[in-house]
Design an enzyme around this catalytic site. Structure first.
Site, short mmCIF file in Angstrom:
data_model
loop_
_atom_site.label_atom_id
_atom_site.label_comp_id
_atom_site.label_asym_id
_atom_site.label_seq_id
_atom_site.Cartn_x
_atom_site.Cartn_y
_atom_site.Cartn_z
N ASP A 199 0.82 -1.20 0.00
CA ASP A 199 0.00 0.00 0.00
C ASP A 199 0.86 1.26 0.00
O ASP A 199 1.84 1.35 0.73
CB ASP A 199 -0.87 -0.02 1.27
N GLU A 241 1.39 -0.58 -5.08
CA GLU A 241 0.34 0.41 -5.31
C GLU A 241 1.01 1.76 -5.44
O GLU A 241 1.38 2.39 -4.45
CB GLU A 241 -0.67 0.44 -4.17
C1 NOJ Z 1 -4.56 3.18 -0.53
C2 NOJ Z 1 -5.74 2.31 -0.22
O1 NOJ Z 1 -6.17 1.68 -1.40
C3 NOJ Z 1 -6.81 3.19 0.40
O2 NOJ Z 1 -8.00 2.47 0.58
C4 NOJ Z 1 -6.29 3.74 1.68
O3 NOJ Z 1 -7.23 4.66 2.21
C5 NOJ Z 1 -4.96 4.48 1.48
N1 NOJ Z 1 -4.03 3.72 0.69
C6 NOJ Z 1 -4.29 4.76 2.81
O4 NOJ Z 1 -3.81 3.55 3.34
#
Ligand code: NOJ
Length: 541
Positions: A199, A241
């Site tokens: 993430d 991500e």
């Molecule tokens: C990306 C995630 O997909 C999202 O859902 C989240 O709020 C943010 N990162 C913060 O962790």
């Protein structure tokens, strides 16, 4: 080798799938019970949203304990059983590794704020006496935050956070933090998971005078993580991500020594644009700008996920276009994006859903299906934040969509109940019984895609007919070529394709195994129905 290249990933929220104990929240025993459904769908990998203990202020992306399961979702034993049962069905499991930040309820933060400045415990996070540092770093959650710094009255200092204020960023300049994170990673890999979605990876390290994104030091941390994975485990995968332009994302593959996979964020909104504009240009343009990636690496591609449909990777003009076409009601907008599910975005058009899915399944990369989109579930834009696209899975037309036996009021979220997308009309059970349902169509496409490694591993070459409403491309892997032709228009279209490179071959339509006339030196003529698409195997005979 490189199983992730042939994978079809199903993104699931434990909370939303099946509640086995009647407390209103989905759990691991429930998910395990539904593994047969996932197996029948045909996908071979599951990506789980965060399931760790958490105050759930960001639906679990605010982790309070890294080595446990949220009590509402079950126990570690339940998790182990789930992984074992998934593996027994040849389904791999990816989980979230949220390391950029923790919840402010995490013990590390609670200790840090009480510790002396510059002490070992304080240094787990990023502190400052002023909120004027790192001014060039943009704010991500623009609808809820006005600064990346928040004053902590206990520490008497500001702490840094790229997301919500309750998500303080860990300090990756501190080697102890890196060590802790690596231990978390080993913990879950040793429990059998097949990899992680990493993430928010671009934001790990901060430096003055920069946007605090994609820094060399951040890549160093990722290389270290990859090293640890390779040194101690086999066939595990890291999925980055990083919501960035292709030229920046490719850095996350490193030299085959960072992440195995990365999401292709800019492609996603352009698929919606191409269909609405009835013009292939948005798609061909972005894929042309996408650099080649190292051999062991793979794009992860998707139409929707648990967040808003992000418009961060489009120009301002394109953003206006997307809002105008896909988010007329301001309630549909969130941050820089659109909080709607696939089916409502496409006005519940079966043809457009099939068209976009066929592109998703035939572009270069590993496709990800967001739970519920395989049956055309809707959303609820009146629920807060992104909850409206995370409603309970619709299993049947019983109470609470068959998701839970709890009293309606105790559900973590109401199921969708409107007349078009509500669980009375859209549910798994009904679609299982109907041979021509969306669900059965999806299964068929997944079977087809799995039969041909060309989709996951082949090259892509666009063919450019004069009619720009037609998107045509050849996918080639080893000796095999698949020709894909799609009509982006809602009206029937003719097209003449220059297939001279394949002269002498016979196109065989892959769903019906129908042979078409042999390709010659002349342009090859097709007519395509509204939003129609064909996949052909090119056969030599
Ligand atoms: C990306 C995630 O997909 C999202 O859902 C989240 O709020 C943010 N990162 C913060 O962790």
């Amino acid at each position: 080798m490189m199983w992730y290249k042939d994978a079809i990933i199903y993104q699931v929220h434990v909370r939303a799938f099946l509640d086995s104990n009647g407390d209103g929240t989905g759990d691991f025993p429930g998910l395990t019970e539904k593994l047969d459904y996932i197996q029948e769908l045909g996908v071979n990998c599951i990506w789980l949203l965060p399931f760790f203990p958490s105050p759930l202020k960001d639906d679990g992306y605010d982790i309070a304990k890294y080595r446990r399961v949220h009590p509402a979702y079950g126990t570690l034993t339940d998790f182990r059983k789930f992984v074992r049962e998934a593996h027994r069905r040849d389904i791999r499991v990816l989980i979230e590794l949220v390391i950029n930040h923790t919840s402010d309820q995490h013990r590390w933060f609670q200790e840090a704020r009480r510790a002396r400045p510059h002490s070992k415990a304080r240094n787990y996070y990023v502190w400052s006496d002023t909120d004027q540092k790192y001014k060039d770093a943009p704010i991500i959650f623009v609808d809820s935050e006005t600064s990346n710094w928040t004053w902590d009255p206990v520490a008497k200092a500001y702490y840094w956070h790229r997301f919500f204020r309750h998500q303080p960023d860990l300090n990756f300049d501190n080697p102890t933090v890196v060590k802790e994170v690596v231990e978390v990673l080993h913990f879950w890999l040793n429990l059998g998971v097949d990899g992680f979605r990493l993430d928010a990876v671009p934001y790990l390290v901060e430096r003055e005078g920069t946007k605090c994104e994609n820094l060399l030091e951040t890549h160093e941390v990722l290389k270290r993580i990859r090293y640890e994975v390779d040194a101690h485990h086999r066939e595990k995968v890291l999925l980055a991500e990083a919501n960035l332009w292709p030229a920046d994302v490719v850095q996350y593959f490193g030299n085959n020594d960072e992440c195995h996979m990365a999401f292709h964020f800019p492609l996603m909104p352009r698929m919606y644009m191409a269909v609405r504009k009835e013009d292939r240009h948005p798609v061909t343009d972005i894929l042309e700008q996408t650099p080649e990636i190292p051999d062991g690496c793979q794009w992860a591609i998707f139409l929707r996920n648990h967040d808003e449909l992000t418009l961060e990777m489009v120009t301002d003009e394109e953003q206006d276009y997307m809002y105008k076409e896909y988010a007329v009601d301001p309630k549909m907008r969130l941050n820089r994006g659109i909080r709607r599910r696939l089916a409502p975005l496409l006005d519940n058009s079966r043809r457009r859903t099939e068209l976009l899915t066929s592109l998703l399944f035939s572009f270069r990369g590993t496709p990800i299906i967001y739970y519920g989109d395989e049956i055309g579930m809707g959303d609820n834009i009146y629920l807060g934040d992104r909850t409206g696209v995370r409603t309970p899975m619709q299993w049947n037309s019983d109470r609470n969509a068959g998701f839970s036996r709890a009293d309606f009021a105790t559900l973590y979220s109401p199921p969708v109940m409107d007349p078009i997308y509500g669980y009375q009309s859209v549910n798994v059970e009904a679609q299982q019984r109907n041979p021509s349902s969306l669900l059965n169509w999806m299964r068929q496409m997944i079977v087809l895609r799995k039969q041909h490694p060309t989709f996951g591993r082949g090259t892509i070459e666009f063919i450019r007919p004069a009619n720009r409403k037609i998107l045509a491309y050849a996918r080639t892997y080893e000796q095999n070529t698949i020709l894909c032709v799609a009509n982006l228009s809602r009206f029937v279209q003719p097209v003449e394709l220059d297939l001279s490179a394949f002269a002498g071959m016979i196109p065989v339509e892959m769903l019906g195994k129908t042979e078409f006339p042999r390709i010659g030196a002349q342009p090859y003529f097709f007519s395509l129905g509204p939003h129609g698409f064909y996949w052909f195997e090119l056969i030599k005979r």
